[in-house]
Design a protein around this motif. Structure first.
Motif, mmCIF file in Angstrom:
data_model
loop_
_atom_site.group_PDB
_atom_site.id
_atom_site.type_symbol
_atom_site.label_atom_id
_atom_site.label_comp_id
_atom_site.label_asym_id
_atom_site.label_seq_id
_atom_site.Cartn_x
_atom_site.Cartn_y
_atom_site.Cartn_z
ATOM 1 N N PRO A 1 45.027 78.400 74.976
ATOM 2 C CA PRO A 1 43.804 77.606 74.913
ATOM 3 C C PRO A 1 42.723 78.384 74.165
ATOM 4 O O PRO A 1 42.683 79.619 74.244
ATOM 5 C CB PRO A 1 43.425 77.411 76.383
ATOM 6 C CG PRO A 1 43.986 78.603 77.067
ATOM 7 C CD PRO A 1 45.225 78.984 76.295
ATOM 8 N N TRP B 1 44.036 73.120 73.047
ATOM 9 C CA TRP B 1 45.299 73.809 73.287
ATOM 10 C C TRP B 1 45.984 73.932 71.936
ATOM 11 O O TRP B 1 46.175 72.946 71.227
ATOM 12 C CB TRP B 1 46.173 73.006 74.246
ATOM 13 C CG TRP B 1 47.487 73.644 74.484
ATOM 14 C CD1 TRP B 1 48.677 73.321 73.898
ATOM 15 C CD2 TRP B 1 47.755 74.749 75.358
ATOM 16 N NE1 TRP B 1 49.656 74.146 74.358
ATOM 17 C CE2 TRP B 1 49.130 75.030 75.258
ATOM 18 C CE3 TRP B 1 46.972 75.512 76.206
ATOM 19 C CZ2 TRP B 1 49.732 76.048 75.978
ATOM 20 C CZ3 TRP B 1 47.567 76.528 76.924
ATOM 21 C CH2 TRP B 1 48.929 76.785 76.814
ATOM 22 N N THR C 1 44.673 68.785 71.417
ATOM 23 C CA THR C 1 45.848 69.630 71.233
ATOM 24 C C THR C 1 46.068 69.768 69.736
ATOM 25 O O THR C 1 46.290 68.773 69.048
ATOM 26 C CB THR C 1 47.091 69.005 71.887
ATOM 27 O OG1 THR C 1 46.839 68.863 73.283
ATOM 28 C CG2 THR C 1 48.312 69.876 71.688
#
Length: 120
Positions: free
Chosen positions: A87, A80, A25
């Protein structure tokens, strides 16, 4: 110190990196470390990197144990992006957008859909 001493330290470091990369992320694009340096935060380093990140453009910076760890990207990685909630996948030196969660992808295949009996 013997080579086997404190095996748990290396093991824990690898687990932290694996956790970050497996569920990557990215908080955003940054040229320098942000003021708020949360543990586990991950940033894509801008080409105009400065300060502690000078000369590090390209990889991602991960905050682990109050220090920045720099990770080289590999083709096929997915992440992400929190900044735009999309994404993306990394291919050929660039991040490419993927379909968002909930988006239905339609295949152009002429093959009929599989039935449960096809699996036998």
């Amino acid at each position: 110190m013997p080579p086997q001493a404190q095996k748990h330290v290396t093991h824990n470091e690898i687990l932290q990196l694996l956790d970050a990369v497996a569920q990557l992320t990215i908080a955003g694009l940054a040229a320098a470390p942000p003021q708020s340096q949360a543990e586990g935060a991950c940033y894509l380093i801008d080409a105009a990197a400065s300060g502690a990140w000078a000369g590090k453009s390209g990889p991602i910076a991960l905050r682990v144990d109050w220090a920045w760890v720099f990770i080289q990207l590999r083709d096929g990685w997915r992440a992400w992006f929190q900044s735009d909630t999309h994404p993306r996948s990394y291919q050929g030196g660039q991040w490419q957008e993927q379909a968002s969660a909930g988006t239905v992808l339609i295949s152009a295949s002429t093959r009929p859909p599989m039935r449960p009996t096809d699996l036998r």
